[in-house]
Design an enzyme around this catalytic site. Structure first.
Site, PDB file in Angstrom:
ATOM      1  N   HIS A 178      -9.444   0.930   4.816  1.00 35.99           N
ATOM      2  CA  HIS A 178      -8.172   1.146   5.515  1.00 35.99           C
ATOM      3  C   HIS A 178      -8.407   2.103   6.694  1.00 35.99           C
ATOM      4  CE1 HIS A 178      -4.112   2.496   6.379  1.00 35.99           C
ATOM      5  NE2 HIS A 178      -3.702   1.390   5.781  1.00 35.99           N
ATOM      6  N   GLY A 212       2.336   2.129  10.763  1.00 37.54           N
ATOM      7  CA  GLY A 212       3.260   3.256  10.625  1.00 37.54           C
ATOM      8  C   GLY A 212       3.970   3.639  11.916  1.00 37.54           C
ATOM      9  N   GLU A 218      -5.380  -5.172  10.583  1.00 39.77           N
ATOM     10  CA  GLU A 218      -4.381  -4.122  10.775  1.00 39.77           C
ATOM     11  C   GLU A 218      -4.673  -3.370  12.070  1.00 39.77           C
ATOM     12  OE1 GLU A 218      -2.394  -2.908   6.860  1.00 39.77           O
ATOM     13  OE2 GLU A 218      -4.172  -1.683   7.093  1.00 39.77           O
ATOM     14  N   ASN A 248       0.866  -1.181   0.000  1.00 37.10           N
ATOM     15  CA  ASN A 248       0.000   0.000   0.000  1.00 37.10           C
ATOM     16  C   ASN A 248       0.903   1.232   0.000  1.00 37.10           C
ATOM     17  OD1 ASN A 248      -1.830   2.041   0.490  1.00 37.10           O
ATOM     18  ND2 ASN A 248      -2.258   1.433   2.613  1.00 37.10           N
ATOM     19  N   GLU A 264      -6.867   4.556   7.769  1.00 32.56           N
ATOM     20  CA  GLU A 264      -6.701   5.992   7.471  1.00 32.56           C
ATOM     21  C   GLU A 264      -7.951   6.541   6.792  1.00 32.56           C
ATOM     22  OE1 GLU A 264      -2.963   5.562   5.457  1.00 32.56           O
ATOM     23  OE2 GLU A 264      -2.065   4.976   7.367  1.00 32.56           O
ATOM     24  N   LYS A 292       0.056   4.254  -0.324  1.00 36.18           N
ATOM     25  CA  LYS A 292      -0.623   5.440   0.232  1.00 36.18           C
ATOM     26  C   LYS A 292      -0.411   6.642  -0.709  1.00 36.18           C
ATOM     27  CE  LYS A 292       0.150   3.477   4.739  1.00 36.18           C
ATOM     28  NZ  LYS A 292       0.052   3.668   6.173  1.00 36.18           N
ATOM     29  N   SER A 327       3.386  -2.289  10.408  1.00 33.36           N
ATOM     30  CA  SER A 327       4.838  -2.301  10.622  1.00 33.36           C
ATOM     31  C   SER A 327       5.493  -3.633  10.233  1.00 33.36           C
ATOM     32  CB  SER A 327       5.169  -1.930  12.073  1.00 33.36           C
ATOM     33  OG  SER A 327       4.738  -0.603  12.342  1.00 33.36           O
TER      34      SER A 327
END
Ligand code: PEP
Length: 253
Positions: A97, A175, A169, A11, A99, A13, A215
């Protein structure tokens, strides 16, 4: 030998212009000349999809988008449809996701609508679920993941479930450099598998691939991927660099 074929997705992003994407993909193709037992999926931003798809067209690497709209077409300024994604040779699409949930109002209900539209267009959805740090600390994470899975998959029939990919996730691992331990991840993957058994029955639930994301890097990939219910990885930061991403793919294969 894994029961399910591993699937590793990168991904990207909001990173990489078309020009930068070209460089990364060319390097990746050199790093991964012979992947045959793992599905590798690159998810660049919309603007680079067509060029990335062109570059990987003679390889086994596939391309996915990072989001899409649930309607087929219409007055939805700024949005992209499943048909448009198919038109640039996408085979996969990441949905829900964290985010998108955090910054763009994505809910289990919109994920569900998108997943159904994606499947109708022959796009494989990668449906993301996972708890925040607060939810984990309050021991709420199992109920949260349960409702995310059930509501996101509502109405997707059993005979199509083999095309689904889920990604666990944990938000606190995305991240942050702090991955879930293999045991923590396996515990939730087994929970997700048991929810899939409730929805689809044992035979179909065994076919659904569940990725871990948060991560993932070359140093922790092999141990995470060796867990019985971890069938691949959704990789953010480490997918932006060819050598590291290729090492994660090799850990899966
Ligand atoms: C992600 O954004 O899906 C992700 C897992 O990011 P990272 O690998 O950087 O934690």
């Amino acid at each position: 030998m894994k029961l399910r074929r591993p699937v590793i997705a990168g991904n990207w992003k909001m990173h990489k212009t078309v020009h930068e994407a070209e460089g990364l993909v060319k390097d990746l193709i050199l790093e991964l000349p012979d992947v045959s037992n793992t599905d590798v999926v690159l998810c660049p931003p919309f603007t680079a999809l067509y060029r990335v798809a062109e570059l990987v067209s003679k390889t086994s690497i596939r391309v996915g988008a990072q989001d899409m709209h649930w309607e087929k077409e219409g007055a939805y300024t700024g949005e992209i449809s499943a048909t448009m994604l198919r038109g640039v040779y996408c085979r996969y699409v990441i949905l829900g996701h964290s985010e998108r949930r955090q910054y763009f109002g994505e809910t289990n209900q919109t994920v569900n609508r998108k997943a159904k539209t994606a499947m109708a267009a022959n796009l494989r959805p990668i449906v993301c679920v996972g708890e925040t740090l607060e939810q984990r600390e309050k021991q709420d994470f199992k109920a949260i993941v349960r409702s995310q899975v059930i509501e996101s998959l509502d109405g997707i029939p059993a005979d199509q479930s083999g095309e689904l990919i889920l990604a666990y996730e944990p938000v606190w691992a995305i991240g942050t450099g702090r991955n879930a331990t293999p045991a923590q991840a396996q515990e939730v993957h087994a929970l997700i598998r048991s929810i899939l058994v409730e929805i689809y029955g044992v035979k179909q639930a065994k076919k659904v691939r569940i990725q871990y994301g948060g991560s993932v890097k070359p140093a922790n990939a092999a141990e995470l991927l060796s867990q019985p219910d971890i069938d691949g990885a959704l990789v953010g930061g480490a997918s932006l660099e060819a050598r590291g991403f290729a090492a994660i793919v090799r850990a899966a294969s």
